[in-house]
Structure formats: C-alpha cells, structure tokens
Design a protein around this motif. Structure first.
Motif: not given
Length: 228
Positions: A21-22, A66-69, A73-74
């Motif tokens: 995981y991020d 894609e993630p937006q900052g 997050v995705t």
C-alpha cells in the motif's frame, strides 16, 4: 459473519496476496469505491470538492486515473475476502465509505459495518452481488443493503427495490453526471457582473457548432416571447 449466505460466500472467495500500500494521507479519509470505471470522472470531481470544501483526503478505488496529489490518492480494490479486506481497512482506516454504483461487495460491507465505519451508496440501480447471485447466497443482498446509512438511487424503480429489501433511508437523486469545477476568475469582476445581471435570466451559448446555430437562435427567440 453469522449468516449462512455470508459464510458460504466467504468460503468461495479468493484471498489476494500480500498488498503493497501507498502511505495513508493525514487527516480524515473518505474512501470512494467505484463499481464501474465509467464513474471515474464524476468520482474525481466529487473527490476534489470534498478535499477543497471539506478538508477530506480521498482514496479512490476501482476507477481510472492518476493520483491528484497528497489529498487524493488511488488504490486497487481489495479482493472481497475477509482477511484481504481486514488488511486493507487496517492500513487505510477510512472515516467514511462511499460506494458508487449498484454492485455490492458483501464481505467489504460486513467488515466495515463491524468496525462502525459509516457507509453510503450513491448512483444505485438494482442491487447485485459482485460475485454470484442471491439465489446462491440466500439473503446476502438484503444483509448488505441494510448496512448502509443512506442510499441514493438513479430512479424510482431502484428506490422501490431497496425499500422492498428493508432499506429505510433511500432517496431518488438521479444519476451523478461528470461536471466541472469553477474556472479561475477575477472575483471582483464576477461580483460586479452578477450585480449588473441581478435576477435577469442569462443564456450563454459558447462554441456552438455552425450546423446548430440556427436551432440555438430559434430557441432563443422562442424563449424571449416568455421573458419580460
């Protein structure tokens, strides 16, 4: 997980391997679960508004993009298996879960409910299980539906089906459309223009294709007959 249907469903689920995981964003986290990638654009718009207007960090799963900052997050949807879902929720610790669409993930819903995580379903049509059907796992659809704090359906037919299953807080709000955030602008100029227009109706036609110009003009003339 006391019901026979849920127990049988869990036994047929496949556990995913160890997840990487991020990092979890700081602060309050809303998890947007998409059951159809077609909802991706609308979900991203919703995530931006939640982040900008209410200070939520947002995790989006099941969509495209894609993630937006740091705040948006995705992450991939976890397999609907008890151990996999437990690990996912232990890492992300969402404060609220919003599910977009009609496909129910019974294990995810059951585990989240056991942790008292509020859940809302939006863009809901006739409910269906992500795997199998209620004929195989008797009563599982109703059990999942009853776990939601609120359900917002696309039409009255879907609303009636959720009420038939026992859901109490059901509202027909229609389909969530992908829109756009307010464009950058000069606020004093916008305020002055709004004051000039006051309550007068305004119709703005921008970048109209040439073949549609005649129809727009005809519609405008028809509208003028009903205006002051």
């Amino acid at each position: 997980m006391s019901s026979f249907g849920l127990t049988l469903y869990s036994l047929t689920a496949r556990q995913a391997g160890a997840a990487d995981y991020d990092p979890r964003p700081d602060g309050r986290l809303m998890w947007l679960v998409l059951t159809d990638p077609a909802h991706s654009e609308a979900a991203l718009l919703l995530a931006r508004r939640l982040s900008e207007d209410h200070g939520f960090a947002v995790l989006i799963s099941g969509g495209e993009g894609e993630p937006q900052g740091k705040a948006i997050v995705t992450g991939a949807l976890p397999a609907d298996h008890p151990a996999t879902v437990e690990g996912f929720l232990a890492h992300w610790q969402p404060d609220v879960i919003v599910m977009l669409g009609s496909i129910l993930r019974p294990v995810l819903i059951e585990v989240a409910a056991s942790k008292s995580i509020p859940m809302v379903q939006v863009q809901a049509d006739i409910p269906q299980l992500v795997r199998g059907s209620d004929r195989w796992f008797f009563g599982l659809t109703k059990r999942a539906v009853l776990a939601f704090h609120a359900i917002m359906t696309v039409d009255e037919t879907a609303a009636r089906e959720y009420r038939r299953l026992g859901a109490a807080n059901v509202a027909r709000l229609g389909r969530m459309e992908a829109g756009s955030l307010a464009l950058p602008h000069n606020e004093p100029e916008r305020a002055a223009m709004a004051a000039q227009f006051a309550t007068r109706p305004v119709w703005l036609a921008v970048d109209v294709p040439p073949e549609e110009e005649a129809a727009v003009i005809t519609a405008h003339r028809a509208a003028l007959r009903l205006a002051h």
